[in-house]
Motif scaffolding. Structure first.
Motif, PDB file in Angstrom:
ATOM      1  N   LEU A 137     -18.688 -34.611   2.774  1.00  0.00           N
ATOM      2  CA  LEU A 137     -18.339 -33.203   2.648  1.00  0.00           C
ATOM      3  C   LEU A 137     -19.587 -32.377   2.405  1.00  0.00           C
ATOM      4  O   LEU A 137     -20.564 -32.873   1.842  1.00  0.00           O
ATOM      5  CB  LEU A 137     -17.376 -33.005   1.468  1.00  0.00           C
ATOM      6  N   LYS A 138     -19.543 -31.117   2.786  1.00  0.00           N
ATOM      7  CA  LYS A 138     -20.655 -30.208   2.511  1.00  0.00           C
ATOM      8  C   LYS A 138     -20.590 -29.689   1.084  1.00  0.00           C
ATOM      9  O   LYS A 138     -21.599 -29.332   0.493  1.00  0.00           O
ATOM     10  CB  LYS A 138     -20.661 -29.060   3.499  1.00  0.00           C
ATOM     11  N   SER A 139     -19.403 -29.643   0.536  1.00  0.00           N
ATOM     12  CA  SER A 139     -19.201 -29.218  -0.849  1.00  0.00           C
ATOM     13  C   SER A 139     -18.220 -30.180  -1.506  1.00  0.00           C
ATOM     14  O   SER A 139     -17.163 -30.471  -0.936  1.00  0.00           O
ATOM     15  CB  SER A 139     -18.648 -27.796  -0.906  1.00  0.00           C
ATOM     16  N   ILE A 140     -18.582 -30.639  -2.675  1.00  0.00           N
ATOM     17  CA  ILE A 140     -17.705 -31.589  -3.379  1.00  0.00           C
ATOM     18  C   ILE A 140     -16.927 -30.927  -4.509  1.00  0.00           C
ATOM     19  O   ILE A 140     -16.179 -31.580  -5.222  1.00  0.00           O
ATOM     20  CB  ILE A 140     -18.518 -32.780  -3.924  1.00  0.00           C
ATOM     21  N   ASP A 141     -17.059 -29.616  -4.651  1.00  0.00           N
ATOM     22  CA  ASP A 141     -16.365 -28.895  -5.714  1.00  0.00           C
ATOM     23  C   ASP A 141     -14.854 -29.107  -5.654  1.00  0.00           C
ATOM     24  O   ASP A 141     -14.193 -29.245  -6.687  1.00  0.00           O
ATOM     25  CB  ASP A 141     -16.675 -27.392  -5.652  1.00  0.00           C
ATOM     26  N   GLU A 142     -14.313 -29.138  -4.442  1.00  0.00           N
ATOM     27  CA  GLU A 142     -12.861 -29.286  -4.271  1.00  0.00           C
ATOM     28  C   GLU A 142     -12.363 -30.701  -4.599  1.00  0.00           C
ATOM     29  O   GLU A 142     -11.169 -30.931  -4.677  1.00  0.00           O
ATOM     30  CB  GLU A 142     -12.441 -28.933  -2.836  1.00  0.00           C
ATOM     31  N   THR A 143     -13.299 -31.645  -4.765  1.00  0.00           N
ATOM     32  CA  THR A 143     -12.872 -33.027  -5.059  1.00  0.00           C
ATOM     33  C   THR A 143     -12.526 -33.216  -6.534  1.00  0.00           C
ATOM     34  O   THR A 143     -11.804 -34.142  -6.879  1.00  0.00           O
ATOM     35  CB  THR A 143     -13.955 -34.051  -4.670  1.00  0.00           C
ATOM     36  N   ILE A 144     -13.024 -32.338  -7.389  1.00  0.00           N
ATOM     37  CA  ILE A 144     -12.732 -32.442  -8.816  1.00  0.00           C
ATOM     38  C   ILE A 144     -11.247 -32.130  -9.023  1.00  0.00           C
ATOM     39  O   ILE A 144     -10.737 -31.105  -8.578  1.00  0.00           O
ATOM     40  CB  ILE A 144     -13.611 -31.480  -9.655  1.00  0.00           C
ATOM     41  N   GLY A 145     -10.557 -33.039  -9.663  1.00  0.00           N
ATOM     42  CA  GLY A 145      -9.129 -32.879  -9.908  1.00  0.00           C
ATOM     43  C   GLY A 145      -8.249 -33.641  -8.931  1.00  0.00           C
ATOM     44  O   GLY A 145      -7.036 -33.731  -9.131  1.00  0.00           O
ATOM     45  N   LEU A 146      -8.833 -34.212  -7.892  1.00  0.00           N
ATOM     46  CA  LEU A 146      -8.028 -34.973  -6.930  1.00  0.00           C
ATOM     47  C   LEU A 146      -7.476 -36.244  -7.571  1.00  0.00           C
ATOM     48  O   LEU A 146      -8.096 -36.849  -8.448  1.00  0.00           O
ATOM     49  CB  LEU A 146      -8.854 -35.345  -5.700  1.00  0.00           C
TER      50      LEU A 146
END
Length: 151
Positions: free
Chosen positions: A104-113
Motif C-alpha cells: 500500500l502507499k499509505s498504511i494509515d487505514e490498516t490500523i484497526g483492521l
C-alpha cells in the motif's frame, strides 16, 4: 609498477590482519582470538513462520508479525537483531516475501483492521503489532522496527 605492487601488498596485509585479534605472550608465542559471531538464518525461526493470509489467526492476545524478503539488504541487516530477539521473546512471527502480500502507499487505514481484507504493508522490512486480533501498529524500516521491539 613496483610502487603499485608494494601498495597492493600493504593494503592486503592490513585487510588480512584487521579482522583478527591477537596477542603476543612474553614467550614470543602468538595467541589468535577468533570471533564467536554467528550469522543468523531465518531457518532458526522456521516454527514461527506463518502465511500472509494467516496473520490474524495466531492464537495469542498480543504479538508481532515481521515481513521480510531474503533479497532485501535492510532485512538481511535487521535479521541479526530480530532473529535472536524472536527466539528469546516468542511473540514475533515471520512472513517471507510472496506474491500474495499486498503493498500500500499509505498504511494509515490498516490500523484497526481485524482481517486480511484491506491489509497491506509499505515494503520490506515491515512489522505489525496485533492486539486482540486488531492491528495496532504497522511499521516499516529498520529504525521504527528496532525502536518498537526494544520498548
Amino acid at each position: 609498477m613496483r610502487c603499485r605492487i608494494k601498495l597492493l601488498l600493504s593494503a592486503l596485509a592490513i585487510v588480512l590482519t584487521s579482522c583478527v585479534d591477537s596477542k603476543t605472550e612474553s614467550s614470543g608465542r602468538v595467541i589468535i582470538y577468533t570471533s564467536s559471531y554467528k550469522e543468523h538464518s531465518y531457518d532458526e525461526v522456521k516454527d514461527k513462520h506463518v502465511f500472509y493470509s494467516d496473520i490474524f489467526s495466531i492464537e495469542s492476545d498480543i504479538y508481532y508479525v515481521y515481513f521480510y524478503s531474503t533479497t532485501c539488504s535492510h532485512c538481511n541487516n535487521l535479521k541479526e537483531f530480530i532473529i535472536p530477539l524472536a527466539l528469546q521473546r516468542g511473540d514475533i512471527y515471520f512472513v517471507e516475501a510472496s506474491q500474495e502480500i499486498v503493498f500500500l502507499k499509505s498504511i494509515d487505514e490498516t490500523i484497526g483492521l481485524t482481517s486480511i481484507e484491506g491489509f497491506g504493508i509499505l515494503g520490506y522490512p515491515s512489522l505489525i503489532k496485533i492486539e486482540e486480533h486488531i492491528v495496532k501498529k504497522n511499521l516499516a524500516g529498520i529504525l521504527p522496527i528496532r525502536s518498537e521491539l526494544l520498548n
